[in-house]
Write an enzyme that holds these catalytic residues in place. Structure first.
Site, PDB file in Angstrom:
ATOM      1  N   LYS A  55       0.834  -1.204   0.000  1.00  0.00           N
ATOM      2  CA  LYS A  55       0.000   0.000   0.000  1.00  0.00           C
ATOM      3  C   LYS A  55       0.870   1.256   0.000  1.00  0.00           C
ATOM      4  CE  LYS A  55      -0.526   0.476   5.024  1.00  0.00           C
ATOM      5  NZ  LYS A  55      -1.478   0.714   6.119  1.00  0.00           N
ATOM      6  N   ARG A  97     -10.603   1.773  15.500  1.00  0.00           N
ATOM      7  CA  ARG A  97     -10.634   2.399  14.185  1.00  0.00           C
ATOM      8  C   ARG A  97     -11.714   1.719  13.350  1.00  0.00           C
ATOM      9  NH1 ARG A  97      -4.955   2.635  11.027  1.00  0.00           N
ATOM     10  NH2 ARG A  97      -5.468   0.436  10.734  1.00  0.00           N
ATOM     11  N   TYR A 141      16.830  30.929   0.842  1.00  0.00           N
ATOM     12  CA  TYR A 141      15.669  31.749   1.179  1.00  0.00           C
ATOM     13  C   TYR A 141      15.727  32.224   2.626  1.00  0.00           C
ATOM     14  CZ  TYR A 141      13.108  30.499  -3.088  1.00  0.00           C
ATOM     15  OH  TYR A 141      12.703  30.357  -4.390  1.00  0.00           O
ATOM     16  N   MET A 168      12.006  24.140  -2.967  1.00  0.00           N
ATOM     17  CA  MET A 168      11.032  23.235  -3.552  1.00  0.00           C
ATOM     18  C   MET A 168      11.713  22.121  -4.350  1.00  0.00           C
ATOM     19  SD  MET A 168       7.741  24.059  -5.986  1.00  0.00           S
ATOM     20  CE  MET A 168       6.993  25.138  -4.753  1.00  0.00           C
TER      21      MET A 168
END
Length: 389
Positions: free
Chosen positions: A48, A144, A281, A329
């Site tokens: 998964k 859950r 930055y 990024m």
């Protein structure tokens, strides 16, 4: 996500970064788990969440090649990716299916094993021709998904009254990875056995029973039942330090896991800055000496946690290079002043080993106050996965 086989690995020269998946390490991990399985229990590989960041398509092929006969996923979409690779392998779908009546075209597959909590979901799925196999989820203490207590009796009664056939029954341990004392997990095992007995009283006598994930498979052989679900440790990662310590306390100090993933990139630019220069930055980092700065084309879009800004390392030519300034990024800056041979084109290891040095998913998790699961699943699907050795 690109799935590149080992024969195409030379193409990595054109990638900003790439993932290498070790076939040999995967095989070793599978052998180690098979060696501790109880007789008559089988192993399901959990793929998964893009195979915990490793790439669901290459991992499917590798697992099938390694003799895995059953795969587990979270969603229909993941199951269909696997079905495109193998038309027959049983696929356990563990996530809750929403509006199953709208997916009849793909869920009418007798080799889909669907975990469910609500009787209405089972009614809809059992009406399909052919019908998928249904596995009833039991909530033994996770709080859950699943049925429990009087709700479980009502669910079993309703299923029996409308003639629904069950293929399996399952649960999930809540805290095995977090503790050294396992009373809660043992209580959950007892509740699961009681649920199995209750199901038998309704005529469900030949169910596939499964409870264990990676940590519980290592620690609770009496809970292996008919099947175990190996996720994080399939990929060579320990669920937690507590799991490793707990296993040592049982006397099993020889169980080994080998991480199968390495994440690599290359230096694309070198700059030289005098002392007192600002980098990145926000001008959050200032050099304290003449600094050789390497630019690596990997950033938070690719899955590198921004909390590693001026708080982490990468490996260049077998040495650790500190991340300086804010992670961007798509770029990260490294101080390579102490690595004279570092140049444009030099390979950078983000996760993995280079010479005597290594950086692990656990190292990154410790630095960013999270878990190795999150570190791995954050790695972008857009990065090519290459099978090696």
């Amino acid at each position: 996500m690109q799935d590149i086989n080992s024969g195409s690995s030379s193409m990595k020269d054109t990638y900003s970064s790439w993932i290498e998946i070790s076939k040999r390490s995967l095989s070793n991990n599978l052998d180690n788990f098979r060696s501790i399985l109880r007789p008559n229990s089988t192993l399901t590989a959990i793929l998964k969440s893009n195979a915990y960041g490793h790439g669901i398509e290459p991992m499917t092929r590798l697992c099938i090649e390694a003799g895995i006969s059953r795969i587990g996923v979270n969603s229909i979409e993941e199951a269909l990716l696997i079905r495109n690779i193998d038309s027959k392998i049983p696929i356990l779908i563990m996530g809750e299916i929403q509006n199953p009546e709208k997916r009849k075209d793909v869920l009418s597959d007798p080799n889909f094993w669907i975990v469910f909590s609500r009787p209405e979901t089972a009614r809809i799925l059992s009406s399909f021709l052919p019908a998928p196999k249904l596995h009833l989820k039991i909530d033994t203490g996770m709080g859950r998904l699943g049925s429990h207590g009087e709700t479980l009796k009502q669910t079993l009664s309703e299923l029996k009254n409308v003639g629904i056939t069950l293929g399996g029954i399952c649960t999930h341990f809540a805290s095995t990875e977090d503790v050294l004392e396992h009373k809660y997990s043992l209580m959950q095992t007892q509740k699961f056995e009681e649920a199995i007995f209750l199901a038998k009283s309704f005529g469900y006598n030949h169910l596939i029973r499964h409870a264990c994930a990676s940590a519980s498979t290592m620690l609770f052989p009496n809970a292996h039942f008919d099947m175990v679900r190996i996720g994080i440790s399939l990929y060579g990662l320990w669920p937690s330090i507590q799991t490793r310590l707990s296993l040592n306390l049982t006397g099993n100090k020889n169980f080994q896991l080998n991480p199968i993933l390495s994440w690599k990139s290359r230096i694309v630019h070198i700059q030289y800055h005098p002392a007192d220069s600002y980098i990145g930055y926000g001008s959050t980092f200032q050099t304290s000496y003449p600094t050789k700065v390497a630019i690596v084309p990997v950033g938070y879009y690719e899955g590198l946690d921004r909390k590693l800004s001026s708080n982490g390392d990468m490996l260049v030519l077998g040495k650790k290079a500190r991340i300086i300034g804010r992670i961007c990024m798509n770029m990260t800056m490294l101080d390579v002043t102490h690595i004279p041979g570092a140049e444009v084109g030099s390979i950078v290891t983000i996760i993995g080993q280079d010479g005597e040095e290594s950086i692990t998913a656990d190292d990154l998790a410790d630095r960013t106050h999270t878990i190795n699961y999150e570190v791995m699943t954050r790695i972008s699907e857009s990065i090519p996965r290459i099978v090696v050795d």
